[in-house]
Design an enzyme around this catalytic site. Structure first.
Site, mmCIF file in Angstrom:
data_model
loop_
_atom_site.group_PDB
_atom_site.id
_atom_site.type_symbol
_atom_site.label_atom_id
_atom_site.label_comp_id
_atom_site.label_asym_id
_atom_site.label_seq_id
_atom_site.Cartn_x
_atom_site.Cartn_y
_atom_site.Cartn_z
ATOM 1 N N TYR A 49 6.544 -2.117 9.460
ATOM 2 C CA TYR A 49 6.096 -0.474 8.848
ATOM 3 C C TYR A 49 7.233 0.204 8.997
ATOM 4 O O TYR A 49 7.230 0.852 7.398
ATOM 5 C CB TYR A 49 4.874 -0.729 9.489
ATOM 6 C CG TYR A 49 4.021 0.168 8.319
ATOM 7 C CD1 TYR A 49 4.029 1.834 8.967
ATOM 8 C CD2 TYR A 49 3.208 0.190 6.908
ATOM 9 C CE1 TYR A 49 2.777 2.799 7.998
ATOM 10 C CE2 TYR A 49 2.501 0.735 6.589
ATOM 11 C CZ TYR A 49 2.551 2.670 6.746
ATOM 12 O OH TYR A 49 1.792 3.574 5.908
ATOM 13 N N TYR A 90 -6.037 0.842 5.990
ATOM 14 C CA TYR A 90 -6.002 0.079 5.481
ATOM 15 C C TYR A 90 -6.843 -0.995 5.831
ATOM 16 O O TYR A 90 -7.459 -1.704 6.664
ATOM 17 C CB TYR A 90 -4.585 -0.990 5.714
ATOM 18 C CG TYR A 90 -3.405 -0.872 5.455
ATOM 19 C CD1 TYR A 90 -3.235 0.330 6.316
ATOM 20 C CD2 TYR A 90 -3.023 -0.640 4.002
ATOM 21 C CE1 TYR A 90 -1.502 1.204 5.725
ATOM 22 C CE2 TYR A 90 -1.690 0.087 3.682
ATOM 23 C CZ TYR A 90 -1.136 1.278 4.773
ATOM 24 O OH TYR A 90 0.436 1.605 4.923
ATOM 25 N N LYS A 132 7.021 0.819 0.375
ATOM 26 C CA LYS A 132 7.520 -0.074 0.751
ATOM 27 C C LYS A 132 8.803 0.501 -0.507
ATOM 28 O O LYS A 132 10.265 0.374 -0.435
ATOM 29 C CB LYS A 132 7.983 -1.861 0.550
ATOM 30 C CG LYS A 132 7.819 -1.429 2.470
ATOM 31 C CD LYS A 132 8.847 -1.181 3.550
ATOM 32 C CE LYS A 132 8.287 -1.014 4.436
ATOM 33 N NZ LYS A 132 8.612 -0.133 5.354
ATOM 34 N N HIS A 147 3.383 10.667 10.299
ATOM 35 C CA HIS A 147 2.400 9.174 11.592
ATOM 36 C C HIS A 147 2.743 8.702 12.153
ATOM 37 O O HIS A 147 3.783 7.506 12.022
ATOM 38 C CB HIS A 147 1.455 8.427 10.125
ATOM 39 C CG HIS A 147 0.513 8.820 9.003
ATOM 40 N ND1 HIS A 147 0.320 8.549 7.636
ATOM 41 C CD2 HIS A 147 0.175 10.708 8.992
ATOM 42 C CE1 HIS A 147 -0.748 9.578 7.235
ATOM 43 N NE2 HIS A 147 -0.675 10.582 7.621
ATOM 44 N N PRO A 204 1.996 -2.608 -3.443
ATOM 45 C CA PRO A 204 3.172 -0.972 -3.017
ATOM 46 C C PRO A 204 1.770 -1.400 -1.275
ATOM 47 O O PRO A 204 1.518 -0.332 -0.358
ATOM 48 C CB PRO A 204 2.166 -0.099 -3.561
ATOM 49 C CG PRO A 204 0.857 -0.588 -4.499
ATOM 50 C CD PRO A 204 1.700 -2.292 -4.806
HETATM 51 C C1 PHB Z 1 -0.589 6.372 -0.811
HETATM 52 O O1 PHB Z 1 -0.503 7.281 -0.383
HETATM 53 O O2 PHB Z 1 0.151 6.038 -1.631
HETATM 54 C C2 PHB Z 1 0.468 5.032 0.031
HETATM 55 C C3 PHB Z 1 0.241 5.337 1.256
HETATM 56 C C4 PHB Z 1 0.127 4.126 2.044
HETATM 57 C C5 PHB Z 1 0.613 2.204 0.733
HETATM 58 C C6 PHB Z 1 0.496 2.350 -0.327
HETATM 59 C C7 PHB Z 1 0.108 3.573 -1.574
HETATM 60 O O3 PHB Z 1 0.949 1.417 1.360
#
Ligand code: PHB
Ligand code: APR
Length: 391
Positions: free
Chosen positions: A386, A202, A298, A72, A294
């Site tokens: 990130y 997000y 991290k 990504h 989450p």
């Molecule tokens: C996930 O794919 O489970 C995932 C991706 C990004 C995040 C948290 C979880 O910030």
């Protein structure tokens, strides 16, 4: 039984530590209380920093990741019903994150360990640790109905938040820092193509946080923030998809392919750090020492950096006859842990609706997001955290 390093826990931290030590010629045995299938059955995160990817290749467990991982180059933020892209790669001089499920990471590390012929004791009962305030620590456990004792030089506590290692440290020797968030994440895994296969999305919305992620080009992972009082049985698949589409922008909602959930669960969110991460011959790593919400993806990556530092420390001890690494492990690991805790807490605070988030609070969040996506300084700060700060 005897080994140089006894590792408690066969999750990502324990397995990666075992592989790094094996590569350096340091003998290790993993003691795991569950079965391998049970460990593989856990649905967890799926975003790897480049440092984590590099470590998996370093230990010869990166082949499937290279073939199936999805790099990504950007992330997307949705607020006020509009979606904005943050060029993570451009802002970090070419760095990427890779979408690849933790389950697959664990599988790859298990396969690598099995082919190296190293000992992993699964379904170990009544695991306990002893004399870690001495140079002759021991691990005791039940195996096939027999009491076993494993003598070692060091114990690596990679047994997660609910493990035995941190719990075995005298209360006056450990300082715990915690923030429990007043909401949870309702997560769904579905065998449908991800709505955004090349960028995690997000969402900040007055109804609550949402996240659009993936496990592969045919398997999606989605989350919506929900009250901690919710029970997963209350959420039908249809209700989940409807809520998710309300929280993202109309264009993305229109594109979304829905389908039956193959896994659906509610996870609590907390920030937690135990200090220090070393107690004599006992060293904590991964979720045994810290938990992040989450939001910043991290958790798995911190487990990887902890065990990179810990393997360096043991290599110094055994190969260089130096105590510098083991004496410096806790301070070195915690410096990185706290930066990741700050980033995860900050992103969680920015994207979620809190019980006391009133109209003013929502406007402040939206203003901060608006500033973030239009300021190269602010988006660079987001991007470099990130992709993962340097090891
Ligand atoms: C996930 O794919 O489970 C995932 C991706 C990004 C995040 C948290 C979880 O910030
Ligand atoms: N004895 C032996 N093994 C134990 C014990 C015990 N008393 N208690 C727990 N374990 C095992 C668990 O069964 C699990 O397999 O320790 C392992 C810990 O693994 P994780 O909880 O996955 O923790 P870690 O390896 O640090 O990985 C952190 O996993 O939970 C996610 O979000 C977290 O992505 C992060 C990653």
């Amino acid at each position: 039984m005897r080994t140089q390093v006894a590792i408690i826990g066969a999750g990502p931290a324990g397995l990666l530590l075992g592989a790094l030590l094996h590569k350096a010629g340091i003998d290790n045995i993993i003691i795991e209380r569950q079965s391998a299938d049970y460990v593989l059955g856990r649905i967890r995160a799926g975003i790897l920093e480049q440092g984590t990817v590099n470590l998996l290749h370093e230990v010869g467990a990166g082949q499937r990741l290279a073939a199936g991982g999805t790099p990504h180059h950007s992330i997307e933020l949705v607020f006020k019903n509009q979606r904005h892209s943050v060029d993570v790669t451009g802002l970090t001089g070419g760095k990427v994150v890779t979408a690849y499920g933790q389950t697959e990471v664990t599988r790859d590390l298990m396969d690598a360990r099995a082919s190296s012929g190293l000992t992993t004791v699964y379904e170990a009962g009544d695991v306990s640790i002893h004399d870690f305030d001495s140079a002759q620590p021991k691990v005791r456990f039940m195996q096939d109905g027999q009491q076993q004792e494993l003598a070692c030089d060091f114990i690596a506590g990679c047994d997660g938040f609910h493990g035995v290692c941190r719990a075995s440290v005298p209360k006056n020797a450990i300082h715990e820092f915690e923030r429990v968030y007043p909401f949870g994440w309702l997560g769904v895994l579905a065998d449908v193509p991800p709505v955004s296969p090349h960028a995690i999305v997000y969402g900040n919305h007055e109804r609550g946080f949402s996240l659009c992620s993936m496990r592969s080009l045919t398997r999606s992972r989605y989350y919506v923030q929900c009250p901690m009082t919710d029970k997963v049985e209350q959420w039908s698949d249809a209700a989940f998809w409807d809520e998710l589409r309300l929280r993202i922008d109309p264009e993305l909602a229109e594109k979304m392919v829905t389908g039956p959930s193959i896994e659906k669960s509610i996870a609590p969110l907390r920030s937690f750090v135990a200090e220090p991460m070393r107690f004599g011959s006992l060293f904590l790593a991964g979720d045994a020492a810290h938990i992040v919400p989450p939001t910043g993806a991290k958790g798995l990556n911190l487990a990887a950096s902890d065990v990179k530092y810990l393997s360096d420390a043991f290599i110094d001890f055994y190969l260089e006859k130096s105590m510098a690494g083991v004496d410096g492990y806790s301070q070195r690991a915690l410096a990185r842990v706290w930066k990741a805790e700050r980033f995860s807490w900050s992103l969680t605070s920015l994207l979620h609706r809190f019980p006391d988030t009133d109209g003013f609070g929502q406007k402040i969040q939206e203003a901060e997001l608006d500033y973030l996506v239009h300021s190269s300084a602010a988006s660079t700060a987001l991007a470099e955290n990130y992709v993962g700060l340097p090891l």
